[in-house]
Design an enzyme around this catalytic site. Structure first.
Site, mmCIF file in Angstrom:
data_model
loop_
_atom_site.group_PDB
_atom_site.id
_atom_site.type_symbol
_atom_site.label_atom_id
_atom_site.label_comp_id
_atom_site.label_asym_id
_atom_site.label_seq_id
_atom_site.Cartn_x
_atom_site.Cartn_y
_atom_site.Cartn_z
ATOM 1 C CB SER A 26 6.073 3.105 2.735
ATOM 2 O OG SER A 26 4.992 3.807 2.207
ATOM 3 N NE ARG A 30 4.931 -1.589 4.945
ATOM 4 C CZ ARG A 30 4.126 -0.580 4.573
ATOM 5 N NH1 ARG A 30 4.504 0.677 4.740
ATOM 6 N NH2 ARG A 30 2.947 -0.829 4.027
ATOM 7 C CB SER A 171 -5.481 -0.624 0.898
ATOM 8 O OG SER A 171 -4.874 -0.180 2.095
ATOM 9 C CD GLN A 173 -2.204 3.298 4.748
ATOM 10 O OE1 GLN A 173 -3.389 3.429 5.064
ATOM 11 N NE2 GLN A 173 -1.396 4.327 4.572
ATOM 12 C CG ASP A 319 0.941 8.143 -1.507
ATOM 13 O OD1 ASP A 319 -0.272 8.162 -1.216
ATOM 14 O OD2 ASP A 319 1.757 7.382 -0.948
HETATM 15 C C1 S3P Z 1 1.058 3.309 2.214
HETATM 16 C C2 S3P Z 1 0.054 2.848 1.405
HETATM 17 C C3 S3P Z 1 -0.825 3.748 0.642
HETATM 18 C C4 S3P Z 1 -0.253 5.147 0.504
HETATM 19 C C5 S3P Z 1 0.286 5.656 1.809
HETATM 20 C C6 S3P Z 1 1.369 4.746 2.345
HETATM 21 C C7 S3P Z 1 1.862 2.335 2.968
HETATM 22 O O1 S3P Z 1 -2.077 3.842 1.302
HETATM 23 O O2 S3P Z 1 -1.221 6.034 0.004
HETATM 24 O O3 S3P Z 1 0.820 6.962 1.659
HETATM 25 O O4 S3P Z 1 2.916 2.711 3.521
HETATM 26 O O5 S3P Z 1 1.472 1.161 3.028
HETATM 27 P P1 S3P Z 1 -3.272 2.788 1.044
HETATM 28 O O6 S3P Z 1 -2.835 1.482 1.561
HETATM 29 O O7 S3P Z 1 -4.429 3.344 1.831
HETATM 30 O O8 S3P Z 1 -3.516 2.808 -0.431
#
Ligand code: S3P
Length: 437
Positions: A26, A30, A171, A173, A319
């Site tokens: 993650s 970024r 989420s 993301q 995860d």
């Molecule tokens: C992540 C957010 C999570 C996670 C993914 C990485 C991120 O997903 O499952 O492996 O880096 O922001 P979601 O935002 O869909 O929950």
């Protein structure tokens, strides 16, 4: 990455030693994104050399950003400024990475140029309306494929206006996509979450000089700000460490030290769940790395017992369920998971695929739409379909360490998306794991 696309896992030796886990996925995504948008040159240390994060770096290279790799896990990013990205000549391939695609959707929706985002077979099945619909509220125009899946065709040149939005699903993301679009929007963008999720975007934007107000479950920023280059240090990925935490917990005689693992509280739900199950995991040499809490994790074999996983922990271990299912399979008494419907739309349907795999090895698993009850028992042998999901493959490599026979795992190449070198590291620690047959 290993040449073979399958593994044979079987009981090896007690797991011993000190392991260095690769960088956080993650944070790595970024780091190159924000460094690319910054004014000036940024360095990234501890960058995950995974296929997912490399795909993100490659996308920025295709938009005119110079990214050097002076040595493995190090990047020097020559930022082009928030207004300096160039139109890519071809669709950008996000590979397997949901994070790459969803964050890029937010960023590219705000550019002057049109762009297209595509992905591999697994990513091409994942829901994108959760990000395109709230982005549309800011004024973005993004077409999805039928059923709301990739490819995403993003129409540039749209004027964006900030919104105050409460997410439907927890989420990080989606939150991050909105914040990135919000950077280019007129006025303020506020994102509220039903349950706090990982806050790397907020923390890292602040490190890049953006004024952003945030607290668990809340983030607010003003559009029109610039990013200032900075140096990023990426800690080891807790999600990758998770497989070794479970493996050492269930293999008798094991004792592992995992060096300087990132322990952001929004990521470490599994640590709490395993401790509730009776795991023996201690923290040592605690410190701060790149603004993130880190510590060595010392894990020793311990008898585990089944639990009802507290629903409040689910987003903080989203995860880690493949790993948790294996711990549950080896516990004394059933483990109940609820409130985890999101698992059905990860790299695979992780509830269905984990349940099917454990059944193949002889266990009873009762599935519900948003969870499962895992009834432990001796794990036998069989062939597991990973459905091209890296974490399913690694979870069953762990299961193989306590199985009575051989566990053959198919389609393991995607492990390189998040944990290149997992098989070598695991074998070095004592795993019985053959990838060269
Ligand atoms: C992540 C957010 C999570 C996670 C993914 C990485 C991120 O997903 O499952 O492996 O880096 O922001 P979601 O935002 O869909 O929950």
């Amino acid at each position: 990455m290993s040449e073979a696309n399958h593994w044979a896992a079987r009981a090896g030796a007690p797991l011993r030693g000190t392991l260095t886990i690769p960088g956080d996925k993650s944070i790595s995504h970024r780091s190159v994104m924000f460094a690319a948008l910054a004014d000036g040159v940024s360095t990234v240390d501890g960058f995950l050399e995974g296929e997912d994060t490399r795909a993100t770096a490659a996308s920025f290279a295709k938009m005119g950003v110079r990214i050097e790799t002076p040595s493995p896990s190090r990047r020097i990013v020559h930022g082009v400024g928030v207004d300096g990205l160039q139109a890519p000549a071809a669709p950008l391939d996000c590979g397997n990475a949901g994070t790459g695609m969803r964050l890029l959707a937010g960023l590219l929706a705000a550019q002057r140029f049109d762009s297209t985002l595509m992905g591999d077979a697994s990513l091409s099945k994942r829901p994108m309306r959760r990000v395109t619909l709230p982005l549309a509220k800011l004024g973005a125009r993004i077409d999805t494929g039928e059923g709301g899946t990739p490819p995403l065709r993003i129409h540039g040149g749209q004027p964006l206006v900030g919104i105050d939005h409460t997410l439907d699903v927890a989420s990080a993301q989606v939150k991050s996509a909105l914040l990135l679009a919000g950077l280019y929007a007129r006025g303020e963008t506020v994102v509220r979450e039903p349950h706090p999720t990982r806050d790397y975007t907020e923390r890292m934007l602040a490190a890049f000089g953006v004024e952003i107000d945030y607290s668990p479950g809340y983030a607010r920023l003003r559009g029109g700000q610039r990013l200032r280059a900075t140096d990023v240090a990426v800690p080891a990925d807790f999600s990758s460490a998770a497989f070794f935490l479970v493996a050492a917990s269930i293999v008798p005689g094991s004792e592992l030290r995992l060096r300087q693992v990132g322990l952001n509280p929004r990521r470490t739900g599994l640590l709490q769940a395993l401790r509730l199950m009776g795991a023996d995991i201690r923290e040592d040499n605690a410190g701060v790395h790149g603004g993130e809490p880190v510590a060595d994790l010392l894990v020793r074999h311990a008898p585990l017992h089944g639990i009802e996983v507290p629903e409040t922990l689910v987003p903080d271990m989203i995860d880690e369920f493949p790993a948790l299912f294996i711990a549950a399979a080896c516990a004394n008494g059933p483990t109940v998971v609820r409130g985890a419907a999101e698992l059905r739309v990860k790299e695979s349907d992780r509830l269905g695929v984990m349940a099917a795999g454990l059944r193949t090895l002889g266990l009873r698993v009762d599935e519900t739409p948003d969870g499962a009850t895992i009834h432990p028992g001796p794990l036998g042998s069989g062939t597991i379909e990973s459905h091209d999901d890296h974490r399913i493959a690694m979870a069953f490599a762990v299961a193989g360490q306590v199985a009575t026979g051989e566990v053959c795992i198919r389609e393991v190449a995607t492990v390189a998306t998040s944990f290149p070198g997992f098989d070598t590291l695991a074998r070095g620690a004592g795993f019985g794991l053959d990838s060269s047959f």
